[in-house]
Write a protein that holds these residues in place. Structure first.
Motif, mmCIF file in Angstrom:
data_model
loop_
_atom_site.group_PDB
_atom_site.id
_atom_site.type_symbol
_atom_site.label_atom_id
_atom_site.label_comp_id
_atom_site.label_asym_id
_atom_site.label_seq_id
_atom_site.Cartn_x
_atom_site.Cartn_y
_atom_site.Cartn_z
ATOM 1 N N PRO A 272 0.831 -1.215 0.000
ATOM 2 C CA PRO A 272 0.000 0.000 0.000
ATOM 3 C C PRO A 272 0.860 1.258 0.000
ATOM 4 N N VAL A 273 0.201 2.401 -0.222
ATOM 5 C CA VAL A 273 0.857 3.695 -0.112
ATOM 6 C C VAL A 273 -0.087 4.612 0.657
ATOM 7 N N ILE A 274 0.480 5.508 1.474
ATOM 8 C CA ILE A 274 -0.322 6.444 2.258
ATOM 9 C C ILE A 274 0.039 7.861 1.868
ATOM 10 N N ASP A 275 -0.997 8.684 1.637
ATOM 11 C CA ASP A 275 -0.812 10.099 1.330
ATOM 12 C C ASP A 275 -1.877 10.886 2.087
ATOM 13 N N ASN A 276 -1.412 11.858 2.897
ATOM 14 C CA ASN A 276 -2.337 12.679 3.691
ATOM 15 C C ASN A 276 -3.299 11.839 4.516
ATOM 16 N N GLY A 277 -2.782 10.755 5.079
ATOM 17 C CA GLY A 277 -3.577 9.922 5.967
ATOM 18 C C GLY A 277 -4.491 8.925 5.286
ATOM 19 N N ILE A 278 -4.555 8.931 3.963
ATOM 20 C CA ILE A 278 -5.394 7.988 3.224
ATOM 21 C C ILE A 278 -4.512 6.906 2.620
ATOM 22 N N LEU A 284 -5.914 -7.997 -7.049
ATOM 23 C CA LEU A 284 -5.704 -8.730 -8.290
ATOM 24 C C LEU A 284 -6.970 -8.840 -9.132
ATOM 25 N N GLY A 285 -8.080 -8.297 -8.633
ATOM 26 C CA GLY A 285 -9.287 -8.227 -9.445
ATOM 27 C C GLY A 285 -9.415 -6.925 -10.201
ATOM 28 N N GLY A 286 -8.447 -6.006 -10.026
ATOM 29 C CA GLY A 286 -8.466 -4.732 -10.733
ATOM 30 C C GLY A 286 -9.141 -3.602 -9.985
ATOM 31 N N SER A 287 -9.454 -3.805 -8.697
ATOM 32 C CA SER A 287 -10.076 -2.747 -7.891
ATOM 33 C C SER A 287 -9.020 -1.956 -7.135
ATOM 34 N N LEU A 288 -9.318 -0.674 -6.926
ATOM 35 C CA LEU A 288 -8.460 0.220 -6.155
ATOM 36 C C LEU A 288 -9.259 0.737 -4.964
ATOM 37 N N TYR A 289 -8.617 0.748 -3.787
ATOM 38 C CA TYR A 289 -9.280 1.115 -2.544
ATOM 39 C C TYR A 289 -8.596 2.313 -1.904
ATOM 40 N N ALA A 290 -9.401 3.087 -1.163
ATOM 41 C CA ALA A 290 -8.889 4.165 -0.328
ATOM 42 C C ALA A 290 -9.454 3.975 1.074
ATOM 43 N N PHE A 291 -8.557 3.930 2.083
ATOM 44 C CA PHE A 291 -8.959 3.757 3.471
ATOM 45 C C PHE A 291 -8.405 4.903 4.310
ATOM 46 N N ASN A 296 -9.756 4.214 11.838
ATOM 47 C CA ASN A 296 -9.869 2.752 11.913
ATOM 48 C C ASN A 296 -10.011 2.080 10.548
ATOM 49 N N LEU A 297 -9.302 2.621 9.566
ATOM 50 C CA LEU A 297 -9.321 2.084 8.202
ATOM 51 C C LEU A 297 -10.723 2.100 7.591
ATOM 52 N N GLN A 298 -11.501 3.090 7.935
ATOM 53 C CA GLN A 298 -12.806 3.218 7.287
ATOM 54 C C GLN A 298 -12.615 3.435 5.790
ATOM 55 N N GLN A 299 -13.401 2.712 5.003
ATOM 56 C CA GLN A 299 -13.275 2.831 3.550
ATOM 57 C C GLN A 299 -13.795 4.183 3.082
#
Length: 405
Positions: A272-278, A284-291, A296-299
């Motif tokens: 993962p990578v973190i920028d400004n707390g996100i 591997l299904g091609g989805s990108l997430y932001a938490f 508490n890692l809320q999506q």
């Protein structure tokens, strides 16, 4: 998920890649099995510092000029270009040891104009960054170990840490390259270890994340992550962040406790990578997430970005996310919600290449040894005929392409 289950999903590209590497354990891996490993190197010659791209792939290690994609010219010990070849062409910096060696791992920069490379069959080469010559032409083995190396090494002031694809992590004396200690695992370690102060963190296909004393190798703790792990942990805000093939993203304390975990739709391979707390991560299904790491890692959002797997770590630059995928495409996305950024034609800014994008992207900034007018993104593919391509960050204009000669 046990190790047999790990290899039991032939419809996923990851299983095929891992299986091809695993069965190659009895001999050399087929050329093109893996993907290029890229790194940036500061070269000092005659008092002048220049930045080059070092590419390790298949049977060679090369250096490429990040400004125009040309091969770095081979020089002698006085920083003068070597005489041209018989065709009158300047010789390129190109390291290819004898014995049909193959490389999956970026060389590790050392002191005094040297770098340490490790071939797939675990031979170590100390290479002069100017002359493209190894101190010992045939390299040397890791004493007492056979097998293969498929991930980058890490160095401290005293040690070089090497993860082995069969099992274990070993610490080598930085000067002699003798084995000083080993940290045992039950299965292979396919991700680059992470060194934070006096602790070395690494994970394994045996499902565990390990923390060991970086000086002695003594285990501090290990934690079951419910599935095989192939990405390097990210250390940020005093915590560790990592995904696994259990379709989970974890936030972990430095004393080995799971603080938060969130599901993903598919296996998570990359770091993962973190920028400004996100926190941003692909699966591997091609989805990108932001938490949100502060909540508490809320999506924050999730977007189905690509038709192929996202293995590489997303590149975050300002309000832009750049993502490369196995569907051979490079995507420009808005950091706020992961939706596409449109180009000047009003269509989503996407660039299609000729082969899958599996390696992490490089951001090349103007200055600091690179003569370019604006930031470039350098992406690599698994094709030797389009190994590297540079695009401008702002509008995706293609600036140069590099292929193996």
């Amino acid at each position: 998920m046990n190790i047999r289950q790990f290899f039991a999903r032939p419809t996923l590209w990851g299983a095929l890649v891992l299986f091809s590497l695993a069965v190659a354990g009895c001999g050399p891996a087929p050329l093109g099995t893996g993907w290029p490993s890229l790194s940036l190197l500061n070269n000092v010659c005659d008092g002048k510092t220049t930045k080059t791209i070092v590419v390790a792939y298949n049977d060679r290690i090369v250096q490429v000029n990040p400004a125009d994609g040309t091969s770095v010219v081979l020089k002698d010990g006085n920083c003068v270009n070597r005489p041209p070849d018989d065709a009158g062409k300047l010789r390129a910096w190109d390291f290819r040891p004898t014995g049909n060696k193959q490389f999956f791992v970026a060389p590790l920069p050392l002191d005094d104009g040297k770098m340490l490379a490790i071939s797939y069959d675990q031979r170590l080469y100390t290479i002069d960054t100017t002359l493209a010559q190894a101190t010992v032409a045939d390299g040397r083995t890791i004493d007492g170990y056979s097998g293969h190396a498929v991930t980058d090494m890490v160095a401290s002031a005293d040690f070089i840490y090497v993860a082995l694809n069969a099992k274990d992590v070993v610490a080598l004396d930085r000067n002699t390259l003798d084995v000083k200690w080993k940290a045992p695992t039950d299965h292979g370690v396919w991700a680059k270890p992470l060194l934070v102060d006096d602790t070395l963190y690494f994970n394994s296909l045996d499902h565990f994340l390990y923390a060991v004393d970086a000086k002695t190798g003594a285990q501090k703790w290990k934690l079951d992550l419910q599935g095989a792990v192939t990405g390097t942990p990210l250390f940020a805000n005093g915590k560790l962040y990592i995904g696994s093939f259990a379709r989970q993203l974890f936030e972990i304390s430095t004393d080995g406790k799971i603080l938060n975990q969130k599901p993903t739709s598919d296996w998570v391979w990359g770091t993962p990578v973190i920028d400004n707390g996100i926190l941003y991560v692909g699966d591997l299904g091609g989805s990108l997430y932001a938490f949100d790491t502060a909540n508490n890692l809320q999506q924050v959002w999730v977007q189905k970005v690509a038709a192929g797997a996202i293995r590489a770590t997303p590149l975050i630059v300002g309000d832009v996310i750049i993502v490369g995928a196995r569907d051979q495409k490079l995507y420009w996305l808005k950091r706020t919600d992961g939706t596409p950024i449109n180009g000047s034609d009003g269509k989503p800014l996407v660039r299609e290449l000729t082969a899958p994008i599996l390696s992490d992207l490089l951001l090349i900034q103007p200055g600091d040894g690179v003569d370019i007018p604006k930031p470039y993104i350098v992406v690599s593919t698994t094709s030797t005929t389009q190994l590297l391509v540079a695009y401008t960050l702002d509008n995706g204009e293609s600036k140069w392409s590099y292929n193996f000669q």
